[in-house]
Enzyme design. Structure first.
Site, PDB file in Angstrom:
ATOM      1  CG  HIS A 229      -1.083  -1.708  -7.968  1.00 18.93           C
ATOM      2  ND1 HIS A 229      -0.167  -2.304  -8.806  1.00 18.93           N
ATOM      3  CD2 HIS A 229      -0.812  -2.181  -6.726  1.00 18.93           C
ATOM      4  CE1 HIS A 229       0.622  -3.098  -8.092  1.00 18.93           C
ATOM      5  NE2 HIS A 229       0.241  -3.041  -6.840  1.00 18.93           N
TER       6      HIS A 229
ATOM      7  CG  ASP B 187      -1.772  -1.237   1.345  1.00 15.54           C
ATOM      8  OD1 ASP B 187      -2.459  -1.597   0.381  1.00 15.54           O
ATOM      9  OD2 ASP B 187      -1.711  -1.878   2.412  1.00 15.54           O
TER      10      ASP B 187
END
Length: 430
Positions: free
Chosen positions: A42, A14
């Site tokens: 993403h 992340d």
């Protein structure tokens, strides 16, 4: 001469890899996914429009960029078709530019059933998987009973292999987990129905990479998750099921290690983690809540709230060593705007001992307490800044201190979610 560059997460995932890959693909001929599956998330923001990709490489939103899914990825045909349909509905010509290795292991419905049954059985000891069948698919790969994308194009072979593996997994589901069996005919019919669509996308990915190398093209290898979730080098067992490190770019795509010219490690200006597992700098107070709120720290794949903490230079040093990281991209610097002071973790205290490197294994890691170095914060806004000299003095000092501790340069700084909100000090392809 073109370059082959790897972009990967250097924390627990992340970190903002999608945005960075999207930005850098302006100078790339191709982008390659080499590990993981649709457990990745993403997020790209282009001209204010948000797109979340789980399986297809982030370069798909760049016109003319070839996107490849390498053999190291576990591929859910159902998830791939769904993502393709979403992008095509927005006018992205996915089928013109997406190519798949026929050696990809398939994620099928019984993998998801196993994943969910196991997590439920673990109770409070659950690892915190996404429940998407990633781990069970990798298990089948290692045990050599997995079905690969290439099998899907041979009806009789696929049916025979599916029958064998499904008998095995249904026995486990029914007799160990007391769960429902997965229907053979339903899985067979659903899978074969997708074969005609997927077969034209198949490519010999290693050979294509060799061609691109010979042509002097720039190629980006897009990592998923993060170094500290690597199956071998992460906080085991609270890890993912693949090699998320730079070495995985080679084994997961078929490129040789000497062909990798640059490794960009993505790291937030603070630290986050999703799911269970040790996290020495985690904050349980108002500051942790502040970082989560300002950073919008919710998983793009699961929607789960991320745990937040101060920057952990100890863990990052290990990531730099494992990956031979050439340079760092520090993301979400703007989240720290307005804080009076900042804390940098420069060591761990475990009992009476102090360490400058992380201990092996989650049990030892969980006993570590951070040793902090305090630094002054800044009141000015860094949001959208695109030149290093326009950053606040204390923000520059913070970045310089990180660079000094870690031992590699900060080559890029992200100051917002949009691809243009970035300071590029050294470009991986230059």
């Amino acid at each position: 001469m073109g370059k082959f560059a790897v972009v990967l997460g250097s924390q627990w995932g992340d970190e903002g890899k999608g945005k960075v890959v999207d930005l850098l693909t302006e100078n790339a001929a191709a982008v390659v996914r080499f590990q993981g599956g649709h457990n990745a998330g993403h997020t790209l923001v282009i001209d204010g429009k948000k797109t979340v990709l789980h399986l297809i490489p982030s370069g798909i939103l760049r016109e003319g960029v070839e996107c490849m899914i390498g053999n190291g990825v576990v591929l859910s045909p159902e998830a791939l078709m769904k993502e393709m349909a979403q992008l095509e509905a927005e006018g992205v010509p996915v089928r013109d530019r997406l190519r798949l290795s026929e050696s990809c292991q398939l994620i099928l419905p019984y993998h998801v059933s196993l994943d969910l049954a196991r997590e439920q059985a673990r109770g409070k000891a659950a690892i915190g998987t996404t429940g998407r069948g990633i781990g069970p698919a990798y298990e089948d790969k290692v045990s050599r009973r997995g079905l690969r994308l290439g099998d899907l194009f041979h009806r009789e072979r696929f049916a025979a292999k599916l029958g064998e593996v499904l008998d095995y997994h249904n026995f486990v589901l029914q007799h160990y987990f007391k769960s429902e069996a997965v229907d053979f005919q339903q899985v067979l019919d659903q899978s074969l129905a997708l074969a005609e669509t997927l077969q034209p996308l198949v490519m010999d990915v290693p050979e294509r990479l060799r061609e691109l190398r010979a042509q002097g093209a720039n190629v980006m290898f897009e990592g998923a998750q993060g170094t500290l979730l690597d199956i071998d080098h992460g906080t085991y067992p609270f890890v993912t099921s693949s090699n998320t490190t730079a070495g995985g770019a080679c084994t997961g795509s078929g490129v040789g290690p000497l062909d990798l010219d640059y490794v960009l490690g993505i790291t937030k200006a603070y630290t986050t983690r999703v799911g269970a597992g040790p996290f020495p700098t985690e904050l349980f107070d108002a500051m942790g809540e502040h970082l989560a709120r300002r950073g919008h720290e919710f998983g793009s794949t699961t929607g789960r709230a991320r745990r937040c903490g101060w920057f952990d230079a100890v863990a990052l040093r290990r990531a730099v060593a494992i990956n031979s990281i050439s340079g760092l991209c520090v993301t979400k610097l703007d989240v720290l705007d307005g804080l009076e002071t900042l804390q940098l973790c420069v060591g761990y205290r475990c009992g009476d001992a102090e360490f400058s490197v992380p201990p092996a294994g989650a049990d030892a890691f969980a006993t570590c307490e951070p040793i902090y170095e305090e630094m002054p914060g800044w009141q000015e806004s860094t949001l959208g800044v695109t030149r290093r000299e326009d950053l606040p003095v204390n923000a520059l000092r913070y970045l310089e201190r990180i660079q000094e501790i870690i031992g590699v340069p900060v080559d890029m700084i992200s100051t917002g979610p949009d691809r243009d909100q970035t300071i590029v000090l050294r470009h991986p392809f230059e």
